[in-house]
Design a protein around this motif. Structure first.
Motif, PDB file in Angstrom:
ATOM      1  N   HIS A   1      10.218  42.698   5.609  1.00 30.87           N
ATOM      2  CA  HIS A   1       9.204  42.638   6.645  1.00 30.87           C
ATOM      3  C   HIS A   1       7.883  42.833   6.179  1.00 30.87           C
ATOM      4  CE1 HIS A   1      12.503  42.938  10.105  1.00 30.87           C
ATOM      5  NE2 HIS A   1      12.831  43.254   9.083  1.00 30.87           N
ATOM      6  N   GLY A   2       6.924  42.640   7.181  1.00 32.11           N
ATOM      7  CA  GLY A   2       5.560  43.047   6.831  1.00 32.11           C
ATOM      8  C   GLY A   2       4.709  42.119   6.273  1.00 32.11           C
ATOM      9  N   HIS A   3       4.923  40.630   6.242  1.00 30.77           N
ATOM     10  CA  HIS A   3       4.149  39.885   5.569  1.00 30.77           C
ATOM     11  C   HIS A   3       3.509  39.094   6.759  1.00 30.77           C
ATOM     12  CE1 HIS A   3       8.316  38.107   6.339  1.00 30.77           C
ATOM     13  NE2 HIS A   3       7.764  37.187   6.986  1.00 30.77           N
ATOM     14  N   PRO A   4       2.586  38.348   6.152  1.00 25.69           N
ATOM     15  CA  PRO A   4       1.432  37.966   7.336  1.00 25.69           C
ATOM     16  C   PRO A   4       2.173  36.938   8.052  1.00 25.69           C
ATOM     17  CG  PRO A   4       0.384  37.823   4.999  1.00 25.69           C
ATOM     18  CD  PRO A   4       1.939  38.299   4.825  1.00 25.69           C
ATOM     19  N   GLU A   5       3.003  35.865   7.622  1.00 24.34           N
ATOM     20  CA  GLU A   5       3.621  35.019   8.608  1.00 24.34           C
ATOM     21  C   GLU A   5       4.440  35.749   9.521  1.00 24.34           C
ATOM     22  OE1 GLU A   5       3.079  33.492   4.505  1.00 24.34           O
ATOM     23  OE2 GLU A   5       4.020  35.250   5.189  1.00 24.34           O
ATOM     24  N   GLN A   6       5.080  36.665   9.266  1.00 31.89           N
ATOM     25  CA  GLN A   6       5.935  37.621  10.453  1.00 31.89           C
ATOM     26  C   GLN A   6       4.966  38.022  11.440  1.00 31.89           C
ATOM     27  OE1 GLN A   6       7.473  41.388   9.425  1.00 31.89           O
ATOM     28  NE2 GLN A   6       9.405  40.795  10.623  1.00 31.89           N
ATOM     29  N   ASP A   7       3.885  38.522  11.050  1.00 41.37           N
ATOM     30  CA  ASP A   7       3.136  39.049  12.004  1.00 41.37           C
ATOM     31  C   ASP A   7       2.434  38.115  12.849  1.00 41.37           C
ATOM     32  OD1 ASP A   7       1.907  41.776  13.023  1.00 41.37           O
ATOM     33  OD2 ASP A   7      -0.180  40.736  12.617  1.00 41.37           O
ATOM     34  N   GLU A   8       2.078  36.893  12.399  1.00 42.91           N
ATOM     35  CA  GLU A   8       1.413  35.765  13.129  1.00 42.91           C
ATOM     36  C   GLU A   8       2.550  35.047  14.313  1.00 42.91           C
ATOM     37  OE1 GLU A   8      -0.316  31.198  12.463  1.00 42.91           O
ATOM     38  OE2 GLU A   8       0.296  32.441  10.737  1.00 42.91           O
ATOM     39  N   LYS A   9       3.587  35.204  13.971  1.00 45.12           N
ATOM     40  CA  LYS A   9       4.799  34.629  14.740  1.00 45.12           C
ATOM     41  C   LYS A   9       4.839  35.814  15.822  1.00 45.12           C
ATOM     42  CE  LYS A   9       7.260  32.019  11.540  1.00 45.12           C
ATOM     43  NZ  LYS A   9       8.570  31.704  10.579  1.00 45.12           N
ATOM     44  N   ARG A  10       4.762  37.135  15.380  1.00 47.20           N
ATOM     45  CA  ARG A  10       5.135  38.235  16.353  1.00 47.20           C
ATOM     46  C   ARG A  10       3.971  38.083  17.441  1.00 47.20           C
ATOM     47  NH1 ARG A  10       2.964  43.044  17.534  1.00 47.20           N
ATOM     48  NH2 ARG A  10       1.214  42.885  16.018  1.00 47.20           N
ATOM     49  N   ARG A  11       2.608  37.750  17.031  1.00 47.68           N
ATOM     50  CA  ARG A  11       1.817  37.814  18.051  1.00 47.68           C
ATOM     51  C   ARG A  11       1.741  36.794  18.849  1.00 47.68           C
ATOM     52  NH1 ARG A  11      -2.678  36.934  15.329  1.00 47.68           N
ATOM     53  NH2 ARG A  11      -2.019  37.377  13.101  1.00 47.68           N
ATOM     54  N   GLY A  12       2.412  35.552  18.320  1.00 45.41           N
ATOM     55  CA  GLY A  12       2.686  34.294  19.104  1.00 45.41           C
ATOM     56  C   GLY A  12       3.826  34.648  20.238  1.00 45.41           C
ATOM     57  N   LEU A  13       4.846  35.328  19.796  1.00 45.38           N
ATOM     58  CA  LEU A  13       6.031  35.723  20.809  1.00 45.38           C
ATOM     59  C   LEU A  13       5.435  36.619  21.626  1.00 45.38           C
ATOM     60  CD1 LEU A  13       8.749  35.229  21.430  1.00 45.38           C
ATOM     61  CD2 LEU A  13       9.617  37.235  20.157  1.00 45.38           C
ATOM     62  N   ASN A  14       4.447  37.536  21.275  1.00 46.07           N
ATOM     63  CA  ASN A  14       4.152  38.406  22.586  1.00 46.07           C
ATOM     64  C   ASN A  14       3.277  37.622  23.339  1.00 46.07           C
ATOM     65  OD1 ASN A  14       5.241  40.647  21.303  1.00 46.07           O
ATOM     66  ND2 ASN A  14       3.584  41.545  20.455  1.00 46.07           N
ATOM     67  N   ALA A  15       2.556  36.720  23.048  1.00 44.77           N
ATOM     68  CA  ALA A  15       1.706  35.890  24.149  1.00 44.77           C
ATOM     69  C   ALA A  15       2.474  34.995  24.722  1.00 44.77           C
ATOM     70  CB  ALA A  15       0.488  34.888  23.140  1.00 44.77           C
ATOM     71  N   PHE A  16       3.745  34.618  24.263  1.00 49.65           N
ATOM     72  CA  PHE A  16       4.749  33.979  25.228  1.00 49.65           C
ATOM     73  C   PHE A  16       5.225  34.960  26.211  1.00 49.65           C
ATOM     74  CE2 PHE A  16       9.247  33.100  25.659  1.00 49.65           C
ATOM     75  CZ  PHE A  16       9.219  31.802  26.286  1.00 49.65           C
ATOM     76  N   ILE A  17       5.645  36.313  25.901  1.00 47.39           N
ATOM     77  CA  ILE A  17       6.329  37.175  26.876  1.00 47.39           C
ATOM     78  C   ILE A  17       5.368  37.388  27.729  1.00 47.39           C
ATOM     79  CG2 ILE A  17       7.147  39.492  27.079  1.00 47.39           C
ATOM     80  CD1 ILE A  17       8.366  38.996  23.931  1.00 47.39           C
ATOM     81  N   ARG A  18       4.097  37.439  27.450  1.00 45.87           N
ATOM     82  CA  ARG A  18       2.955  38.031  28.564  1.00 45.87           C
ATOM     83  C   ARG A  18       2.760  37.121  29.479  1.00 45.87           C
ATOM     84  NH1 ARG A  18       0.125  40.376  23.564  1.00 45.87           N
ATOM     85  NH2 ARG A  18       0.436  42.738  23.782  1.00 45.87           N
ATOM     86  N   GLY A  19       2.651  35.921  28.966  1.00 44.53           N
ATOM     87  CA  GLY A  19       1.906  34.636  29.665  1.00 44.53           C
ATOM     88  C   GLY A  19       3.054  33.597  30.216  1.00 44.53           C
ATOM     89  N   SER A  20       4.221  33.484  29.926  1.00 41.46           N
ATOM     90  CA  SER A  20       4.842  32.230  30.065  1.00 41.46           C
ATOM     91  C   SER A  20       5.436  32.420  31.509  1.00 41.46           C
ATOM     92  CB  SER A  20       6.106  32.288  28.954  1.00 41.46           C
ATOM     93  OG  SER A  20       7.087  33.515  29.467  1.00 41.46           O
ATOM     94  N   GLY A  21       5.653  33.504  32.275  1.00 40.30           N
ATOM     95  CA  GLY A  21       5.910  33.560  33.419  1.00 40.30           C
ATOM     96  C   GLY A  21       7.662  33.848  33.655  1.00 40.30           C
ATOM     97  N   LEU A  22       8.098  33.603  32.221  1.00 40.34           N
ATOM     98  CA  LEU A  22       9.494  33.664  32.171  1.00 40.34           C
ATOM     99  C   LEU A  22      10.404  34.936  32.758  1.00 40.34           C
ATOM    100  CD1 LEU A  22      12.242  32.383  31.069  1.00 40.34           C
ATOM    101  CD2 LEU A  22      11.883  33.500  28.953  1.00 40.34           C
ATOM    102  N   PHE A  23       9.664  35.903  32.374  1.00 38.98           N
ATOM    103  CA  PHE A  23      10.194  37.464  32.746  1.00 38.98           C
ATOM    104  C   PHE A  23       9.701  37.943  34.420  1.00 38.98           C
ATOM    105  CE2 PHE A  23      10.232  36.889  28.184  1.00 38.98           C
ATOM    106  CZ  PHE A  23      11.553  37.246  28.034  1.00 38.98           C
ATOM    107  N   ASP A  24      10.537  38.708  34.952  1.00 40.86           N
ATOM    108  CA  ASP A  24      10.001  39.509  35.990  1.00 40.86           C
ATOM    109  C   ASP A  24       8.877  40.443  35.937  1.00 40.86           C
ATOM    110  OD1 ASP A  24      12.028  38.095  37.945  1.00 40.86           O
ATOM    111  OD2 ASP A  24      13.581  39.010  36.490  1.00 40.86           O
ATOM    112  N   ALA A  25       8.805  40.844  34.801  1.00 38.40           N
ATOM    113  CA  ALA A  25       7.850  42.069  34.394  1.00 38.40           C
ATOM    114  C   ALA A  25       7.732  42.317  32.948  1.00 38.40           C
ATOM    115  CB  ALA A  25       8.212  43.305  34.982  1.00 38.40           C
ATOM    116  N   VAL A  26       6.603  42.435  32.388  1.00 41.40           N
ATOM    117  CA  VAL A  26       6.559  42.949  30.823  1.00 41.40           C
ATOM    118  C   VAL A  26       6.232  44.393  30.625  1.00 41.40           C
ATOM    119  CG1 VAL A  26       4.924  42.337  29.145  1.00 41.40           C
ATOM    120  CG2 VAL A  26       5.511  40.610  30.871  1.00 41.40           C
ATOM    121  N   ALA A  27       7.079  44.564  29.407  1.00 38.46           N
ATOM    122  CA  ALA A  27       6.864  46.071  28.908  1.00 38.46           C
ATOM    123  C   ALA A  27       6.022  45.930  27.776  1.00 38.46           C
ATOM    124  CB  ALA A  27       8.112  46.808  28.838  1.00 38.46           C
TER     125      ALA A  27
END
Length: 442
Positions: free
Chosen positions: A362-388
């Motif tokens: 863990h901890g490498h730059p590529e992981q963090d880039e993907k993590r931030r990308g997934l967080n943007a998806f979780i926040r903005g995709s409308g897939l979920f009923d709510a976001v924590a």
């Protein structure tokens, strides 16, 4: 004084319930769960004692011995039923002498509370490889009033005698709760109230993967689904301070005994990997989230909401998944949940930072880039009923890592790995989640 105190407590908890509650028809709700993996010892336990004395040969597993498993139901009822699993066993698993009682401390149960548990009216059950079995309902006399304030937070001791040798054991590696085991060949000791027969400790749960309680009023079940950060790595051993525990206490403050939060996390779990999993192809992180949704969420009782926090392991050196693959996996998983549990509320949780982790995976730059990308998806995709937004609750904006006070490990007092939040981090996560996002309405 200890035994007098136990007797007084039992007397308080045995007081009769109200007549209108007795007249209500009970319904089953899952009050505790532990997602299974296996076979032992493949997994990621925390603070595990040496298991060589209790289980000297993992291929033979438990041998004519009794496990006293300690767990905390998140809701109580006058009756309980148990689900035992041989999901990753390769031999038939025979259990007998099963008992359930109120945990006193160590390997002991409160005198007078231990009750035998039957399966189909019989004291013995054999579970085939890959199978599971529900017990018959067992009365819990100490929970005659499930709303008794002194019952909240108490623990259940479930004793299982393995007849013969179990073979490879289905387990949940990271219990963060001490349970107790007899020596091999000690026989059926589950009826005993004392702890003398249980000299060995384990920080894992074996075979038992769900406990239901009979509820007489609507009791929505919230499933926390994910990896080690849901399972509670780096929280306090025996402290019940994982983020789902913190959320549970907040919801109980609002709803009393009329809600349950259960933990379906597995340390090292991934959304889409591994492609294959089983007794002959085990993986420390357990089966993929998509492969275990049915057993670990959909087939639980009374599920109303699911909070899904996962993906950091997919982006680790152990997973190397693409962002697109994890996004697609989450879409598939959410669709499967909604098809399997009509009306279920699915909350997406943003991933906490692993930047700068001392873990080699863990901890490498590529992981963090993907993590931030997934967080943007979780926040903005409308897939979920709510976001924590757990990322916002734990992120140090100056470094992009976990906040410094959330790094030192609580379980062992070590320096922490900058991947798993400690108790301070889990309190921030559980405290920052809006209860209305999980269970809207009154």
């Amino acid at each position: 004084m200890l035994w007098i105190g136990a007797a007084v407590l039992a007397a308080v908890l045995l007081r009769p319930a109200a007549a209108d509650a007795q007249a209500a028809e009970p319904r089953w709700v899952t009050a505790w769960a532990a997602s299974v993996q296996g076979p032992y010892p493949v997994g990621n336990p925390s603070a595990q004692p040496d298991q060589a004395f209790a289980f000297p040969d993992p291929r033979e597993g438990a041998r004519d011995q009794t496990l006293r498993l300690v767990l905390r139901p998140d809701a109580w009822g006058r009756q309980a039923r148990l689900r035992v699993s041989n999901a990753f066993g390769t031999r038939p698993l025979t259990l007998d002498g099963v008992h359930a009682g109120l945990h006193l401390g160590g390997g002991a149960v409160v005198p007078g509370t231990n009750r035998p548990v039957l399966f189909g009216g019989q004291a013995r059950v054999t579970v085939p490889p890959g199978g599971e079995a529900w017990s018959d309902p067992v009365a819990l006399p100490f929970a005659a009033d499930p709303d008794a304030p002194l019952l909240a937070g108490r623990k259940l001791a479930v004793s299982l005698h393995v007849a013969g040798a179990s073979g490879p054991m289905t387990w949940h590696a990271k219990a963060l709760q001490t349970s107790y085991v007899t020596a091999p060949g000690a026989g059926a000791r589950g009826a005993e109230e004392g702890e003398a027969a249980f000299p060995y400790a384990t920080a894992s749960w074996f075979f038992l993967d769900a406990v239901d309680m009979a509820a007489t009023a609507p009791t929505p079940v919230v499933v926390a689904f994910g990896d080690s950060i849901t399972d509670g790595t780096a929280s306090t051993m025996n402290g019940d301070d994982r983020w789902p525990d913190v959320l549970s206490r907040r919801l109980h403050a609002l709803r009393g005994n009329r809600v349950a939060v259960v933990n379906a996390g597995i340390g090292g779990n991934q959304v889409v990997g591994p492609a294959q999993y089983g007794p002959d192809a085990p993986f420390p992180g357990g089966p993929s989230a998509l492969a275990r949704l049915d057993r670990d969420v959909i087939r639980l009782s009374g599920v109303a909401s699911v909070i899904w926090l996962e993906g950091i392991n997919d982006f680790s050196r152990n997973g190397e998944a693409t962002l697109a693959a994890v996004e697609a996996g989450m879409r598939e998983g959410v669709a499967h949940l909604r098809a399997g549990i009509p009306g279920v509320r699915v909350v997406g949780a943003t991933l906490t930072s692993a930047k700068g982790s001392t873990s080699p995976a863990h901890g490498h730059p590529e992981q963090d880039e993907k993590r931030r990308g997934l967080n943007a998806f979780i926040r903005g995709s409308g897939l979920f009923d709510a976001v924590a937004d757990f990322d916002a609750a734990t992120l140090d904006p100056g470094t992009g890592s976990l906040r410094p006070e959330m790094v030192p490990e609580s379980t062992t007092g070590g320096r922490g790995d900058r991947l798993h939040p400690n108790r301070a981090g889990y309190v921030a996560m559980g405290s920052g989640l809006d209860p209305a996002a999980v269970l809207p309405g009154p």
